[in-house]
Enzyme design. Structure first.
Site: not given
Ligand code: BGC
Length: 334
Positions: A102, A171, A299
């Site tokens: 991310h 998210h 997402e």
């Molecule tokens: C991911 C998870 C991750 C989370 C973090 C998601 O988009 O797929 O693996 O732990 O984000 O909050």
């Protein structure tokens, strides 16, 4: 209609939040371009907040669940934080074990975007400098949030002065029963995908697999909880669903709550949908308490780690080209 009000002070600056209203109300904070609430009419016409969220700027920027925020430059995991582009190898920050997740240590979710009201849309702009978190190129990003009727649209625009990677997502954690209901296991979900990406023990995708006859078959509506605790290697690795579905159609998914009657349809031009059932939520998130599996995320994005898998659509933004992608969340009632 867009209204603006003072929210909190962050790093010595006053932060306003923006409410976009029509048949639904969406509240937005410029830190992380974070969506703080989505209030939609339930089957009795009463407005219900269906989005999990934080209550203060510092919490919004810090929370490691990325709750409600725009995630970038690249959503999801990049194996070992490494990739090759134009024959040059790059090392991104490794902020999730040996992987990059991310956007790195200080991703877009922690950045203060510059807000501008543009008619019925809110524009949020950010400059990401060359080398940030290891990514090449000065990247300019604009996120456009628009509410029309019962639809909430997110448009992502970007341009870079060097070839780079770009794979943004949003998210958002939904609970269509209402954000404080506690569990999403009875929310019903359908995903327009015949296949999904299996993952290794570090949640890096390995290969496409058919959903048919597996707990990953959401081709017909089913409650999230129906198969989530089945004995299945893939579900065991992730502690539930945390997998990318390979979309067949721009009507990517829908979900509904039999309790509130709220329905959500997701439309996107992206090829992948990470369906994440909040397996890592662990109770306290800032001042809010959100337990494991109390929110689900849809997402939209390129396939995770696609840059290291040349058969998949590449999240490469060429210098001087314009990136645009759009995802729409449309609400109705049963
Ligand atoms: C991911 C998870 C991750 C989370 C973090 C998601 O988009 O797929 O693996 O732990 O984000 O909050």
């Amino acid at each position: 209609m867009i209204t603006q009000q003072y929210f909190d002070t962050y790093e010595g600056k006053e932060i306003n939040v923006y409410q976009l209203s029509d048949k639904i109300d969406v509240l937005i904070c410029p830190i992380g371009a974070t969506v703080l609430s989505i209030r939609v009419p339930d089957r009795f016409g009463k407005k219900t907040d269906v989005l999990l969220s934080m209550t203060e700027c510092a919490e919004i920027a810090k929370n490691d669940a990325y709750m409600g925020s725009v995630v970038g430059r690249c959503a999801n995991r990049i194996s070992n934080g490494k990739f090759n582009l134009n024959g040059v190898s790059y090392q991104l920050t490794q902020n999730k074990g040996q992987n990059h997740l991310h956007g790195g240590n200080v991703g877009f979710n922690q950045k203060v975007f510059k807000p501008t009201i543009d008619g019925d849309s809110l524009l949020l702009e950010l400059d990401s400098p060359d080398g940030e978190e290891g990514y090449p190129g000065n990247l300019k990003i604009v996120v456009r949030y628009s509410v029309k009727g019962s639809s909430f649209a997110i448009d992502y625009y970007a341009a870079s002065d060097k070839d780079t990677l770009f794979n943004p997502t949003s998210h958002l954690y939904f609970n269509l029963n209402g954000e404080s209901d506690g569990s999403i296991l009875d929310n019903v979900v359908q995903i327009t995908a015949d296949s999904y990406l299996q993952v290794d023990e570090n949640l890096i995708p390995t290969e496409k697999a058919a959903v048919a006859n597996t707990p990953f078959d959401f081709s017909k509506p089913k409650p999230i909880g129906q198969d989530i605790d089945c004995q299945d290697v893939q579900l065991n690795i992730a502690g539930g669903y945390d997998h990318n579905f390979c979309l067949e159609d721009d009507h990517a998914a829908c979900a509904y709550s039999t309790k509130s009657g709220v329905c959500l349809d997701v439309f996107t031009d992206c090829c992948g949908l990470q369906f994440y059932t909040g397996n890592f939520l662990n109770g306290q998130q800032g001042k809010s308490v959100y337990d494991r599996r109390s929110g689900f995320c849809m997402e939209t994005q390129f396939f995770p780690n696609a840059i290291n898998n040349s058969e998949w659509k590449q999240p490469v933004l060429k210098a001087g080209e314009k990136f645009h992608s759009c995802t729409q969340y449309v609400f109705s009632t049963l």
